[in-house]
Design a protein around this motif. Structure first.
Motif, PDB file in Angstrom:
ATOM      1  N   GLU A   1       8.180  -6.242   9.091  1.00 34.79           N
ATOM      2  CA  GLU A   1       8.067  -7.071  10.295  1.00 34.79           C
ATOM      3  C   GLU A   1       8.200  -8.554   9.955  1.00 34.79           C
TER       4      GLU A   1
ATOM      5  N   HIS B   1      -8.011   0.182   4.776  1.00 33.46           N
ATOM      6  CA  HIS B   1      -7.673  -0.186   3.396  1.00 33.46           C
ATOM      7  C   HIS B   1      -7.735  -1.706   3.297  1.00 33.46           C
TER       8      HIS B   1
ATOM      9  N   ASP C   1       0.350   4.199   5.201  1.00 39.94           N
ATOM     10  CA  ASP C   1       1.047   3.574   6.331  1.00 39.94           C
ATOM     11  C   ASP C   1       0.159   2.578   7.076  1.00 39.94           C
ATOM     12  N   SER C   2      -1.131   2.919   7.201  1.00 36.86           N
ATOM     13  CA  SER C   2      -2.059   2.052   7.938  1.00 36.86           C
ATOM     14  C   SER C   2      -3.464   2.591   7.695  1.00 36.86           C
ATOM     15  N   GLY C   3      -4.457   1.911   8.256  1.00 37.34           N
ATOM     16  CA  GLY C   3      -5.798   2.477   8.209  1.00 37.34           C
ATOM     17  C   GLY C   3      -6.806   1.603   7.504  1.00 37.34           C
TER      18      GLY C   3
ATOM     19  N   ASP D   1      -5.227  -4.608   1.870  1.00 36.62           N
ATOM     20  CA  ASP D   1      -3.899  -4.080   1.552  1.00 36.62           C
ATOM     21  C   ASP D   1      -2.897  -4.414   2.664  1.00 36.62           C
ATOM     22  N   ILE D   2      -1.646  -4.307   2.328  1.00 33.72           N
ATOM     23  CA  ILE D   2      -0.558  -4.617   3.262  1.00 33.72           C
ATOM     24  C   ILE D   2       0.384  -3.425   3.285  1.00 33.72           C
ATOM     25  N   SER D   3       0.854  -3.063   4.484  1.00 35.41           N
ATOM     26  CA  SER D   3       1.702  -1.877   4.597  1.00 35.41           C
ATOM     27  C   SER D   3       3.186  -2.241   4.535  1.00 35.41           C
ATOM     28  N   THR D   4       3.995  -1.216   4.320  1.00 36.83           N
ATOM     29  CA  THR D   4       5.450  -1.420   4.290  1.00 36.83           C
ATOM     30  C   THR D   4       5.945  -1.983   5.626  1.00 36.83           C
ATOM     31  N   SER D   5       5.400  -1.465   6.749  1.00 38.16           N
ATOM     32  CA  SER D   5       5.914  -1.927   8.052  1.00 38.16           C
ATOM     33  C   SER D   5       5.557  -3.389   8.298  1.00 38.16           C
ATOM     34  N   MET D   6       4.408  -3.840   7.742  1.00 36.32           N
ATOM     35  CA  MET D   6       4.054  -5.267   7.887  1.00 36.32           C
ATOM     36  C   MET D   6       5.043  -6.131   7.110  1.00 36.32           C
TER      37      MET D   6
ATOM     38  N   SER E   1       0.835  -1.202   0.000  1.00 38.17           N
ATOM     39  CA  SER E   1       0.000   0.000   0.000  1.00 38.17           C
ATOM     40  C   SER E   1       0.868   1.250   0.000  1.00 38.17           C
TER      41      SER E   1
END
Ligand code: PGA
Length: 239
Positions: free
Chosen positions: A74, A63, A59-61, A66-71, A56
């Motif tokens: 991690e 959506h 960053d989060s929220g 979708d998958i975020s960069t921080s996920m 995505s």
């Protein structure tokens, strides 16, 4: 670099097969697999890096799906594919959105494998360079030289993806050279260091001649990355 893109294929047994093979063998260049995200956490081998298949721009929220960069980080990813033609086609991703995703990835410390490539009608109408330029222009509008230095470009002619029709080594070289020239007009050192991968029906029997082209710095492998022996052979060809 040799990157495998499993797309929506594979299972946990395939992860184990790859883990076992790459515990026995290492290459002194970057080798990575981009599995479907539920399998990312199963990869433990040090000789096989992992990447997401998409990410995505947020960053989060709220959506869903979708998958975020921080996920991705991690779960141990170093890389993420952005702008694959199947994302562009199936999910209507525009050049501008792909640029935002690449930027989000870089800002999070991931290396984006940014895909570009033309459909068959563009190839047949001899307008490949204009088409690729438009894709690259959107990146240039959003990314600095320092950000491009953290990126990998993958040239994937759409007509060669999953079709068994590979670009000839000459066709691949022609576009790779054009892409490197495009970046040279931004910054010559950037262009020299930039890794440009070829993708589109790379197989054990054609990998070596493709990788031997001066501006081809490796491959993004779809179908042949689902068979461990084929993928290892392609890595050996790169070696
Ligand atoms: P293919 O896919 O090797 O199956 O043609 C390449 C890709 O889509 O990345």
């Amino acid at each position: 670099m040799v990157a495998g893109n499993w797309k929506m294929n594979g299972n946990s047994s395939l992860v184990t097969e790859f883990e076992n093979a790459f515990n026995e063998i290492t290459f002194d260049f970057d080798v990575l697999i981009c599995p479907p995200s539920p399998y990312l956490n199963l990869f433990k081998s040090d000789s096989l890096a992992t990447g997401g298949q998409d990410v995505s721009e947020f960053d989060s929220g709220a959506h869903t799906g979708d998958i975020s960069t921080s996920m991705l980080k991690e779960f141990g990813c170093k890389y993420v594919i952005v702008g694959h033609s199947e994302r562009r086609e199936d999910h209507g991703e525009s050049n501008a959105l792909v640029a935002l995703k690449a930027k989000a990835a870089i800002n999070a410390g991931l290396i984006p494998l940014i895909c570009v490539g033309e459909p068959l009608d563009v190839r047949e109408s001899d307008t490949v360079e204009a088409f690729i330029s438009a894709q690259l222009d959107a990146l240039k509008d959003n990314l600095s030289v320092a950000e491009f230095e953290q990126s990998v470009i993958a040239y994937e002619p759409i007509w060669a993806i999953g079709t068994g029709k590979t670009a000839t080594p000459e066709q691949a070289q022609e576009v790779h050279q054009f892409i490197r020239g495009y970046f040279a007009s931004i910054d010559s050192e950037l262009a020299q260091g930039l890794r440009i991968l070829y993708g589109g029906s790379v197989k054990p029997d054609n990998a070596q001649t493709l990788f031997a082209q001066p501006d081809v710095d490796g491959g993004l492998i779809g179908g042949a990355s689902l068979k461990v022996d084929d993928f290892v052979s392609i890595c050996q060809a790169a070696n």
